[in-house]
Scaffold this motif. Structure first.
Motif, PDB file in Angstrom:
ATOM      1  N   ALA A  11       0.825  -1.201   0.000  1.00 41.80           N
ATOM      2  CA  ALA A  11       0.000   0.000   0.000  1.00 41.80           C
ATOM      3  C   ALA A  11       0.856   1.247   0.000  1.00 41.80           C
ATOM      4  O   ALA A  11       0.564   2.235  -0.657  1.00 41.80           O
ATOM      5  CB  ALA A  11      -0.942  -0.020   1.206  1.00 41.80           C
ATOM      6  N   GLY A  12       1.965   1.243   0.755  1.00 41.99           N
ATOM      7  CA  GLY A  12       2.869   2.390   0.755  1.00 41.99           C
ATOM      8  C   GLY A  12       3.456   2.627  -0.615  1.00 41.99           C
ATOM      9  O   GLY A  12       3.574   3.757  -1.077  1.00 41.99           O
ATOM     10  N   THR A  13       3.845   1.588  -1.333  1.00 42.68           N
ATOM     11  CA  THR A  13       4.367   1.743  -2.689  1.00 42.68           C
ATOM     12  C   THR A  13       3.300   2.307  -3.615  1.00 42.68           C
ATOM     13  O   THR A  13       3.577   3.161  -4.464  1.00 42.68           O
ATOM     14  CB  THR A  13       4.857   0.380  -3.207  1.00 42.68           C
ATOM     15  OG1 THR A  13       5.799  -0.149  -2.283  1.00 42.68           O
ATOM     16  CG2 THR A  13       5.503   0.522  -4.568  1.00 42.68           C
ATOM     17  N   TYR A  14       2.063   1.879  -3.438  1.00 39.67           N
ATOM     18  CA  TYR A  14       0.953   2.391  -4.238  1.00 39.67           C
ATOM     19  C   TYR A  14       0.738   3.885  -3.973  1.00 39.67           C
ATOM     20  O   TYR A  14       0.561   4.674  -4.908  1.00 39.67           O
ATOM     21  CB  TYR A  14      -0.300   1.587  -3.906  1.00 39.67           C
ATOM     22  CG  TYR A  14      -1.572   2.131  -4.519  1.00 39.67           C
ATOM     23  CD1 TYR A  14      -1.791   2.068  -5.892  1.00 39.67           C
ATOM     24  CD2 TYR A  14      -2.559   2.710  -3.712  1.00 39.67           C
ATOM     25  CE1 TYR A  14      -2.952   2.563  -6.452  1.00 39.67           C
ATOM     26  CE2 TYR A  14      -3.722   3.196  -4.268  1.00 39.67           C
ATOM     27  CZ  TYR A  14      -3.911   3.125  -5.635  1.00 39.67           C
ATOM     28  OH  TYR A  14      -5.057   3.613  -6.177  1.00 39.67           O
ATOM     29  N   GLU A  15       0.794   4.280  -2.706  1.00 35.56           N
ATOM     30  CA  GLU A  15       0.659   5.699  -2.368  1.00 35.56           C
ATOM     31  C   GLU A  15       1.812   6.515  -2.948  1.00 35.56           C
ATOM     32  O   GLU A  15       1.615   7.643  -3.439  1.00 35.56           O
ATOM     33  CB  GLU A  15       0.605   5.878  -0.844  1.00 35.56           C
ATOM     34  CG  GLU A  15      -0.598   5.238  -0.171  1.00 35.56           C
ATOM     35  CD  GLU A  15      -1.885   5.926  -0.558  1.00 35.56           C
ATOM     36  OE1 GLU A  15      -1.827   7.092  -0.952  1.00 35.56           O
ATOM     37  OE2 GLU A  15      -2.952   5.285  -0.470  1.00 35.56           O
ATOM     38  N   ASP A  16       3.016   5.990  -2.898  1.00 35.16           N
ATOM     39  CA  ASP A  16       4.168   6.698  -3.470  1.00 35.16           C
ATOM     40  C   ASP A  16       3.987   6.891  -4.973  1.00 35.16           C
ATOM     41  O   ASP A  16       4.312   7.961  -5.518  1.00 35.16           O
ATOM     42  CB  ASP A  16       5.455   5.911  -3.194  1.00 35.16           C
ATOM     43  CG  ASP A  16       5.791   5.887  -1.705  1.00 35.16           C
ATOM     44  OD1 ASP A  16       5.261   6.752  -0.978  1.00 35.16           O
ATOM     45  OD2 ASP A  16       6.553   4.996  -1.279  1.00 35.16           O
ATOM     46  N   ARG A  17       3.483   5.861  -5.635  1.00 34.29           N
ATOM     47  CA  ARG A  17       3.242   5.965  -7.083  1.00 34.29           C
ATOM     48  C   ARG A  17       2.181   7.032  -7.391  1.00 34.29           C
ATOM     49  O   ARG A  17       2.298   7.788  -8.350  1.00 34.29           O
ATOM     50  CB  ARG A  17       2.802   4.606  -7.640  1.00 34.29           C
ATOM     51  CG  ARG A  17       3.922   3.603  -7.765  1.00 34.29           C
ATOM     52  CD  ARG A  17       4.785   3.929  -8.966  1.00 34.29           C
ATOM     53  NE  ARG A  17       5.816   2.931  -9.176  1.00 34.29           N
ATOM     54  CZ  ARG A  17       6.627   2.902 -10.231  1.00 34.29           C
ATOM     55  NH1 ARG A  17       6.501   3.821 -11.170  1.00 34.29           N
ATOM     56  NH2 ARG A  17       7.547   1.967 -10.344  1.00 34.29           N
ATOM     57  N   LEU A  18       1.133   7.091  -6.569  1.00 32.20           N
ATOM     58  CA  LEU A  18       0.107   8.109  -6.761  1.00 32.20           C
ATOM     59  C   LEU A  18       0.684   9.506  -6.587  1.00 32.20           C
ATOM     60  O   LEU A  18       0.411  10.426  -7.376  1.00 32.20           O
ATOM     61  CB  LEU A  18      -1.044   7.890  -5.778  1.00 32.20           C
ATOM     62  CG  LEU A  18      -2.032   6.773  -6.107  1.00 32.20           C
ATOM     63  CD1 LEU A  18      -3.050   6.628  -4.986  1.00 32.20           C
ATOM     64  CD2 LEU A  18      -2.748   7.032  -7.427  1.00 32.20           C
TER      65      LEU A  18
END
Length: 396
Positions: A11-18
């Motif tokens: 989820a943290g990687t997904y937020e960083d990508r966003l």
């Protein structure tokens, strides 16, 4: 627990990508002149909305993309292509096609982001608890998961241990749920603040654009009126100058005609006086000759006297005829001079009147062209606000 930690890392990687995608979109928007959200919406509808009733890029979708929230591939490509339809100087240019190499990096980034996106409704679950087999009637003991019988003490210890593990696992799950709820509330508040700030900035930008548009329309209108007044004043000056030139030329021509007529009349009078003087001299000379002949005739015979008388009478008749012819010639010259002077004066007056009419027509034409030019400039400067001010009087 290991599965929950792995999900949190994804989820943290997904937020960083966003956040990275939102940062790139903001940077692209700044590089292309930082257009407003309403301007982007209108430009996208103009480029890709032919024959569509729905709005392609509403302000809510743009705000979500710039704030770091997930949007679909089609809307992301529309947003990127719309931003690329402005040059680095803020001028409109050709938008890249759908399969342009410039869009490959954006499409790949969205693919990676979508792969990292957690599924909807996915939550962390506690580790499975081993099943406990209740004893049969009359046994008084518990069975383990493999079916082996336990003593009452072991069963009680096993039950207490399982109860403690269940309570600990429930507390962990509850703490994780509270933390997750707090994080979601914090993120929701943050996104709410971002949306509020973005809406305020969009509203301020719209007010500034409306004010700038109003000032630009007023400036164009003032320039149009000023130019129209200048053209009208210049046309009036040109007309007055042409009128003055025509009046001066006509006055000069009339004066010259008068001078020419006076010169012709003076010449005719001088010629008539010269002819009269010559006629009088001739008459005096003939009278002297007649007197001489009379004197000679007295000394000569009567025949000669009579012949001399006849000759004198003939000479006197001839002199009278020549004098009459000279007077007729003088009168004819004077009449011709007067006729020529009258014709010259009439021609000069007609030419002056023609020049005056031509100057008046040119003045009216120039004033009419100036008014038409002012109306065209005012119409060209008119927008929604320019048309509203079209009926107001010109500035002083």
């Amino acid at each position: 627990m290991q599965q929950q930690d792995s999900g949190a890392h994804g989820a943290g990687t997904y937020e960083d990508r966003l956040r990275e995608q939102a940062h790139l979109l903001k940077q692209l928007r700044l590089e292309r002149g930082n257009p407003s959200l309403r301007k982007i919406e209108a430009r996208a509808q103009e480029l890709f909305g032919q024959g569509r009733e729905e709005r392609l890029l509403p302000i809510a979708t743009q705000s979500a993309a710039f704030a770091g929230r997930y949007v679909g591939l089609e809307k992301l490509m529309w947003l990127v292509r719309t931003l690329m339809s402005w040059s680095e100087y803020g001028e409109q240019c050709q938008a890249p096609p759908r399969r342009s190499p410039e869009l490959a990096a954006w499409r790949d980034g969205w693919t990676v982001l979508t792969g990292l996106r957690p599924p909807r409704g996915a939550t962390s679950r506690p580790s499975p608890v081993p099943p406990v087999v209740l004893p049969a009637a009359g046994e008084g003991v518990l069975r383990d998961g493999d079916g082996s019988l336990l003593s009452p003490e072991q069963s009680e210890a096993q039950a207490r241990r399982l109860l403690q593990e269940a309570k600990a696992e429930a507390g962990t799950v509850r703490r994780n749920a509270v933390k997750r709820a707090e994080a979601l509330l914090t993120e929701a508040e943050k996104k709410k603040d971002e949306i509020t700030a973005e809406a305020k900035r969009a509203l301020d930008s719209a007010h500034q654009e409306a004010k700038a548009l109003q000032e630009e329309n007023q400036r164009v209108r003032d320039e149009a009126w000023g130019h129209a007044l200048g053209v009208r004043k210049e046309a009036a000056n040109d007309a007055e100058r042409l009128l003055a030139t025509a009046t001066a030329e006509s006055s000069a021509m009339i004066q010259k005609s008068r001078q020419d007529a006076d010169a012709v009349l003076a010449g005719a009078r001088q010629d008539a006086m010269a002819i009269r003087e010559r006629a009088e001299k001739l008459r005096d000379r003939i009278a002297g000759e007649v007197q001489d002949l009379h004197e000679r005739a007295r000394r000569e015979s009567l025949d000669r006297v009579r012949a001399a008388d006849r000759r004198c009478e003939g000479l006197l008749a001839s002199a009278e005829e020549r004098l009459a012819e000279a007077e007729a010639t003088a009168r004819s010259v004077v009449a011709e001079a007067q006729t020529e002077a009258s014709k010259t004066r009439i021609a000069a007056v007609r030419k002056a009147e023609g020049l005056l009419r031509e100057a008046e027509q040119k003045r009216a034409s120039v004033i009419r062209e100036a008014e038409q030019d002012a109306e065209r400039r005012q119409a060209a400067a008119g927008g929604p606000q320019g048309q509203a001010h079209a009926g107001s009087p010109p500035p002083a």
